[in-house]
Design a protein around this motif. Structure first.
Motif, PDB file in Angstrom:
ATOM      1  N   PHE A 181       0.828  -1.211   0.000  1.00 31.50           N
ATOM      2  CA  PHE A 181       0.000   0.000   0.000  1.00 31.50           C
ATOM      3  C   PHE A 181       0.866   1.266   0.000  1.00 31.50           C
ATOM      4  CE2 PHE A 181       1.013  -0.316   4.463  1.00 31.50           C
ATOM      5  CZ  PHE A 181       0.984   0.980   4.948  1.00 31.50           C
ATOM      6  N   ASP A 182       0.281   2.352  -0.474  1.00 29.88           N
ATOM      7  CA  ASP A 182       0.982   3.629  -0.488  1.00 29.88           C
ATOM      8  C   ASP A 182       0.819   4.317   0.867  1.00 29.88           C
ATOM      9  OD1 ASP A 182       2.111   5.863  -2.633  1.00 29.88           O
ATOM     10  OD2 ASP A 182       1.014   6.757  -0.963  1.00 29.88           O
ATOM     11  N   LEU A 183       1.925   4.695   1.467  1.00 31.77           N
ATOM     12  CA  LEU A 183       1.896   5.285   2.812  1.00 31.77           C
ATOM     13  C   LEU A 183       1.064   6.553   2.883  1.00 31.77           C
ATOM     14  CD1 LEU A 183       5.576   4.879   4.064  1.00 31.77           C
ATOM     15  CD2 LEU A 183       3.537   4.014   5.210  1.00 31.77           C
ATOM     16  N   LEU A 184       1.284   7.474   1.952  1.00 31.15           N
ATOM     17  CA  LEU A 184       0.583   8.750   2.022  1.00 31.15           C
ATOM     18  C   LEU A 184      -0.914   8.576   1.793  1.00 31.15           C
ATOM     19  CD1 LEU A 184       1.013  11.754   2.501  1.00 31.15           C
ATOM     20  CD2 LEU A 184       1.352  12.045   0.028  1.00 31.15           C
ATOM     21  N   ASP A 185      -1.284   7.635   0.925  1.00 28.55           N
ATOM     22  CA  ASP A 185      -2.705   7.365   0.691  1.00 28.55           C
ATOM     23  C   ASP A 185      -3.430   7.013   1.985  1.00 28.55           C
ATOM     24  OD1 ASP A 185      -2.140   7.675  -1.973  1.00 28.55           O
ATOM     25  OD2 ASP A 185      -2.710   5.651  -2.573  1.00 28.55           O
ATOM     26  N   VAL A 189       2.053  -4.890   8.290  1.00 29.41           N
ATOM     27  CA  VAL A 189       1.845  -4.765   6.844  1.00 29.41           C
ATOM     28  C   VAL A 189       2.978  -3.935   6.252  1.00 29.41           C
ATOM     29  CG1 VAL A 189       0.214  -4.155   5.040  1.00 29.41           C
ATOM     30  CG2 VAL A 189      -0.636  -4.768   7.311  1.00 29.41           C
ATOM     31  N   ALA A 190       3.623  -4.482   5.225  1.00 25.44           N
ATOM     32  CA  ALA A 190       4.716  -3.769   4.557  1.00 25.44           C
ATOM     33  C   ALA A 190       4.161  -2.843   3.487  1.00 25.44           C
ATOM     34  CB  ALA A 190       5.687  -4.764   3.931  1.00 25.44           C
ATOM     35  N   GLY A 216       9.315  -0.805   1.992  1.00 23.47           N
ATOM     36  CA  GLY A 216       8.866  -1.889   2.857  1.00 23.47           C
ATOM     37  C   GLY A 216       8.602  -1.474   4.288  1.00 23.47           C
ATOM     38  N   LEU A 217       8.367  -0.161   4.519  1.00 29.26           N
ATOM     39  CA  LEU A 217       8.083   0.307   5.874  1.00 29.26           C
ATOM     40  C   LEU A 217       6.842  -0.393   6.409  1.00 29.26           C
ATOM     41  CD1 LEU A 217       8.828   2.325   8.124  1.00 29.26           C
ATOM     42  CD2 LEU A 217       7.221   3.928   7.065  1.00 29.26           C
ATOM     43  N   ARG A 218       6.949  -0.921   7.633  1.00 24.53           N
ATOM     44  CA  ARG A 218       5.863  -1.726   8.189  1.00 24.53           C
ATOM     45  C   ARG A 218       4.993  -0.906   9.137  1.00 24.53           C
ATOM     46  NH1 ARG A 218       5.543  -7.007   7.389  1.00 24.53           N
ATOM     47  NH2 ARG A 218       7.185  -7.978   6.137  1.00 24.53           N
ATOM     48  N   ILE A 219       3.707  -1.115   8.999  1.00 24.75           N
ATOM     49  CA  ILE A 219       2.708  -0.479   9.854  1.00 24.75           C
ATOM     50  C   ILE A 219       1.868  -1.586  10.490  1.00 24.75           C
ATOM     51  CG2 ILE A 219       0.738   1.100   9.939  1.00 24.75           C
ATOM     52  CD1 ILE A 219       3.283   2.534   9.265  1.00 24.75           C
ATOM     53  N   GLU A 220       1.534  -1.427  11.756  1.00 24.88           N
ATOM     54  CA  GLU A 220       0.751  -2.437  12.463  1.00 24.88           C
ATOM     55  C   GLU A 220      -0.745  -2.192  12.290  1.00 24.88           C
ATOM     56  OE1 GLU A 220       1.763  -5.157  14.070  1.00 24.88           O
ATOM     57  OE2 GLU A 220       3.865  -4.719  13.534  1.00 24.88           O
ATOM     58  N   ALA A 221      -1.426  -3.155  11.694  1.00 27.84           N
ATOM     59  CA  ALA A 221      -2.891  -3.133  11.660  1.00 27.84           C
ATOM     60  C   ALA A 221      -3.391  -3.852  12.917  1.00 27.84           C
ATOM     61  CB  ALA A 221      -3.406  -3.823  10.408  1.00 27.84           C
ATOM     62  N   THR A 222      -4.449  -3.319  13.495  1.00 27.37           N
ATOM     63  CA  THR A 222      -4.895  -3.830  14.795  1.00 27.37           C
ATOM     64  C   THR A 222      -6.101  -4.754  14.713  1.00 27.37           C
ATOM     65  OG1 THR A 222      -6.260  -1.849  15.106  1.00 27.37           O
ATOM     66  CG2 THR A 222      -4.019  -1.804  16.008  1.00 27.37           C
ATOM     67  N   GLY A 223      -6.665  -4.929  13.524  1.00 28.28           N
ATOM     68  CA  GLY A 223      -7.844  -5.783  13.450  1.00 28.28           C
ATOM     69  C   GLY A 223      -8.194  -6.155  12.029  1.00 28.28           C
TER      70      GLY A 223
END
Length: 344
Positions: free
Chosen positions: A12-16, A48-49, A54-61
């Motif tokens: 996914f695109d970070l800024l989006d 999620v990368a 490949g910066l990872r962000i944590e989805a919580t659900g």
């Protein structure tokens, strides 16, 4: 309470995603206990990368398609050109192949849910057949491809089609989110967020209401207006062309090498003295040729396919004996090579 579910998927695109997240979180500060923002995926809580380094962000659900509120789908970040696995169409296709398409389809029929997209997020939905016949916008580079999926491209910053709100290029995530804050919480809250961010929402939101301009900013690309019937062209084949066109007669097993993998189709072509008829069989689906035309020893036609995604493809082929070669084209996607052999 208004619940915002921002969907993440690999690439996914970070800024989006993060720009709307920031807008909604800022709005939450002004409406205590009235707004909740979550990062979710189709699979559930996970790391999620993104497509940016490949910066990872944590989805919580997990995305809940029955929960009232707003679901926002970002686009992808990858190679704009080429057809490799890290190209934007390939990333979006992988996301489309997950449970996400089915979950969004379920959400779109709920009366109390707004589905919003930013940039290529609308392409992700369109590739899954969810936007056919609906006005929408995406990144300017993908507008032709959006039309090829059967959606109705509108050249606007933000397009509001009732329970579907779509945004253009990546920075339009700010505009989509601010518009949704105004729509759901009121202009004073949206104005407060604009003041905090020192950013004013850009452009007029397009809605299908009011008077219609004489030259509407809606795409009229051939791909978005393909008629799938009748499967006959009666353009008047000249007598000296009949021998040449008859070389296309028969059944052909063809392979289309698309950026998303090979697609196998059975083509059946019949050429008479004054018409061209054709169908394509893909799996259990038989699809008629649209607008078949014979020009300069080449046969061309349009075809609406559903696998591996929903697209209107434009074909151009030629034959040499029992061998067929040519291309299939959709919007800005690279042309796909077609090869085939006569089987009868």
């Amino acid at each position: 309470m208004l619940t915002i579910q921002i969907v993440l998927f690999d690439g996914f695109d970070l800024l989006d995603a993060i720009a709307p997240y920031e807008v909604f979180c800022a709005a939450a500060m002004h409406v205590e206990n009235e707004l909740n923002v979550e990062l979710v995926t189709a699979e559930g809580a996970r790391s999620v990368a993104s497509g940016i380094n490949g910066l990872r962000i944590e989805a919580t659900g997990r995305l809940n398609p029955d929960r009232a509120g707003i679901i926002l789908v970002p686009g992808a970040s990858g190679n704009v050109t080429g057809d490799g696995p890290q190209s934007i169409p390939a990333i979006l296709n992988r996301a489309m192949q997950t449970e996400l398409t089915g979950l969004i389809r379920q959400a779109l029929v709920q009366k109390d849910i707004i589905v919003a997209t930013v940039c290529g997020g609308s392409m992700l939905l369109a590739m899954g057949g969810l936007l056919e016949g609906r006005p929408a916008v995406t990144n300017h580079l993908g507008m032709d491809l959006l039309g090829a999926t059967g959606a109705v491209p509108v050249w606007a910053r933000v397009v509001d089609d009732d329970n579907l709100v779509t945004g253009g290029g990546v920075t339009s995530g700010l505009d989509v989110a601010l518009y949704l804050v105004e729509r759901e919480l009121g202009p004073q809250i949206a104005h407060a967020v604009e003041q905090l961010f020192e950013y004013e929402r850009r452009g007029t939101v397009w809605r299908q209401t009011g008077m219609t301009p004489s030259t509407p900013m809606v795409s009229t690309s051939e791909e978005s207006n393909i008629e799938v019937s009748p499967a006959t062209s009666t353009l008047g084949i000249m007598p000296n062309d009949i021998t040449q066109t008859s070389a296309f007669n028969g059944d052909w097993d063809a392979t289309i090498a698309t950026p998303l993998g090979n697609m196998e189709v059975r083509l059946s072509i019949a050429v008479g003295s004054d018409k061209i008829m054709g169908t394509a069989v893909q799996g259990e689906e038989t699809i008629p040729f649209a607008n078949p035309v014979f020009i300069d020893n080449k046969l061309s036609w349009s075809l609406r396919i559903t696998k591996p995604m929903r697209l209107n493809l434009k074909f151009e082929v030629e034959v040499d004996g029992d061998r067929m070669t040519g291309i299939a084209k959709a919007g800005v996607l690279p042309s796909s090579k077609l090869t085939g052999n006569r089987v009868s």
